[in-house]
Scaffold this active site. Structure first.
Site, PDB file in Angstrom:
ATOM      1  N   ASP A  44       3.604  35.048 -11.852  1.00 59.45           N
ATOM      2  CA  ASP A  44       3.968  36.107 -11.153  1.00 59.45           C
ATOM      3  C   ASP A  44       2.644  36.989 -10.700  1.00 59.45           C
ATOM      4  O   ASP A  44       2.353  38.014 -10.959  1.00 59.45           O
ATOM      5  CB  ASP A  44       4.557  36.886 -12.265  1.00 59.45           C
ATOM      6  CG  ASP A  44       5.818  36.315 -12.927  1.00 59.45           C
ATOM      7  OD1 ASP A  44       6.381  35.671 -12.254  1.00 59.45           O
ATOM      8  OD2 ASP A  44       6.020  36.922 -13.994  1.00 59.45           O
ATOM      9  N   ASP A 160       9.541  43.379 -12.672  1.00 62.77           N
ATOM     10  CA  ASP A 160       9.471  42.922 -11.411  1.00 62.77           C
ATOM     11  C   ASP A 160       8.897  44.207 -10.468  1.00 62.77           C
ATOM     12  O   ASP A 160       9.787  44.426  -9.368  1.00 62.77           O
ATOM     13  CB  ASP A 160      10.185  41.788 -10.896  1.00 62.77           C
ATOM     14  CG  ASP A 160      10.311  40.641 -11.796  1.00 62.77           C
ATOM     15  OD1 ASP A 160       9.343  40.443 -12.591  1.00 62.77           O
ATOM     16  OD2 ASP A 160      11.173  39.897 -11.411  1.00 62.77           O
ATOM     17  N   GLU A 218      15.255  37.785  -8.375  1.00 63.97           N
ATOM     18  CA  GLU A 218      14.229  38.722  -8.860  1.00 63.97           C
ATOM     19  C   GLU A 218      13.073  38.580  -8.056  1.00 63.97           C
ATOM     20  O   GLU A 218      13.096  38.269  -6.847  1.00 63.97           O
ATOM     21  CB  GLU A 218      13.751  38.140 -10.323  1.00 63.97           C
ATOM     22  CG  GLU A 218      13.597  36.730 -10.213  1.00 63.97           C
ATOM     23  CD  GLU A 218      13.332  36.322 -11.737  1.00 63.97           C
ATOM     24  OE1 GLU A 218      13.907  36.718 -12.740  1.00 63.97           O
ATOM     25  OE2 GLU A 218      12.762  35.168 -11.829  1.00 63.97           O
TER      26      GLU A 218
END
Length: 337
Positions: A44, A160, A218
């Site tokens: 991420d 997120d 996402e």
């Protein structure tokens, strides 16, 4: 329901295989063919630049730096533990996920998510600092506390985060996965918190679940450019090593609130859009499941997309990947991999 945490299995693979990941360059692309150093584990990622140094922050609130985008060095973790308020708000949470960094009002704003695997009882928090350089005299992260929280009864998941300023100077935070897809909240430009507490967010993208299961979406990231807003998002499943099916799509809109459409006019609210990152055929491609993209417009005018992918040559370790972005005649981004 799933989100992109570094699972225990993926972490174990990354730690066990970290040394071999640095033994040789990646297999494709002008940066990915030479990228080296502490690129494993990376999950991420967000990519920013300050005073000639590039920074990548990732899940677990890891931090890496580079002078040139190619050679990366792991730095000490910027935070020793979760803030007390976050650990109390989301019982069972252990670390900070999916950070986002942006600089405004003279400070870096680091948004991050706190959650547990498979739950939408989640929170997004905020730290700020005048600089990212720990050697600078004014360096220091300040805990700004809770920004937004989701609960079991909500149709979104507060994970997120991505901050963006629109053409009118309004501040926004996109977020989410599963539970109704990608959402957008307006922020107070003074505090970086929600401008209107309790207001329902705007829906930007979703996927229609097939019978018998969810349709994952996402990792939103919004990029203003040339009179459009480009929404990047990741579809399908991460966190499964080389079996990950993650890929990244993009759509654009004249308004930050949407609708976001792919090159062919397909709607991201219908789970479509234009693919920008996807793994090669399984029998050929080394890096699987490219996703959770961030974006950097460098001070030399060049653009880059940063993401993680799972390395078949290193037991599925989540690995830092960076691709230059070229813009075609119709204004669509193309990743040079």
């Amino acid at each position: 329901m799933i989100r992109r945490s570094l699972t225990a299995a993926v972490l174990a693979l990354a730690i066990a295989g970290g040394a071999s990941a640095q033994a040789g360059p990646a297999d494709t692309g002008p940066i990915n063919s030479v990228i080296t150093g502490d690129i494993v584990p990376t999950h991420d990622p967000v990519l920013v630049k300050e005073h000639g140094t590039y920074y990548v922050f990732g899940t677990g609130l890891s931090e890496k730096t580079s002078p040139d985008l190619a050679h990366w060095t792991q730095q000490p973790a910027p935070f020793a533990k979760l803030p007390d308020w976050a650990a109390q708000a989301v019982p069972g949470s252990k670390d900070m996920w999916a950070p986002d960094l942006s600089f405004w009002n003279g400070r870096w704003h680091l948004y991050y998510a706190v959650s547990t695997f498979g739950s939408n009882r989640s929170a997004i928090g905020l730290f700020t600092s005048p600089t990212l350089d720990p050697k600078a005299p004014d360096f220091g992260w300040r805990d700004e506390g809770l920004v937004v929280m989701s609960h079991h009864e909500d149709d979104y998941n507060a994970i997120d985060p991505n901050h963006v300023i629109d053409a009118q100077g309004r501040h926004w935070l996109s977020l989410g996965s599963f539970w109704g897809g990608i959402k957008l909240f307006e922020l107070d430009p003074r505090t970086g918190k929600l401008l209107h507490e309790g207001e329902k967010p705007v829906a930007l993208a979703r996927r229609l679940a097939p019978a018998g299961g969810p349709a994952p979406i996402e990792a939103p990231y919004i990029v203003p450019r040339g009179g459009h807003y480009y929404l990047f998002a990741s579809y399908d499943y991460c966190c499964k090593g080389v079996n990950s099916t993650y890929y990244t799509v993009v759509g654009r809109s004249k308004a930050i609130t949407g609708p976001y459409l792919g090159r062919d006019g397909s709607r991201m609210m219908d789970g479509q859009g234009t693919i920008i990152l996807r793994a090669d055929l399984e029998e050929q491609g080394r890096f699987r499941g490219p996703g959770h993209s961030g974006f950097l417009h460098d001070d030399d005018g060049k653009d880059y997309i940063v993401y993680h992918a799972y390395d078949k040559a290193n037991r599925g370790a989540p690995t830092l990947r960076i691709s230059p972005i070229e813009w075609d005649r119709e204004g669509w981004p193309v990743a040079v991999r």
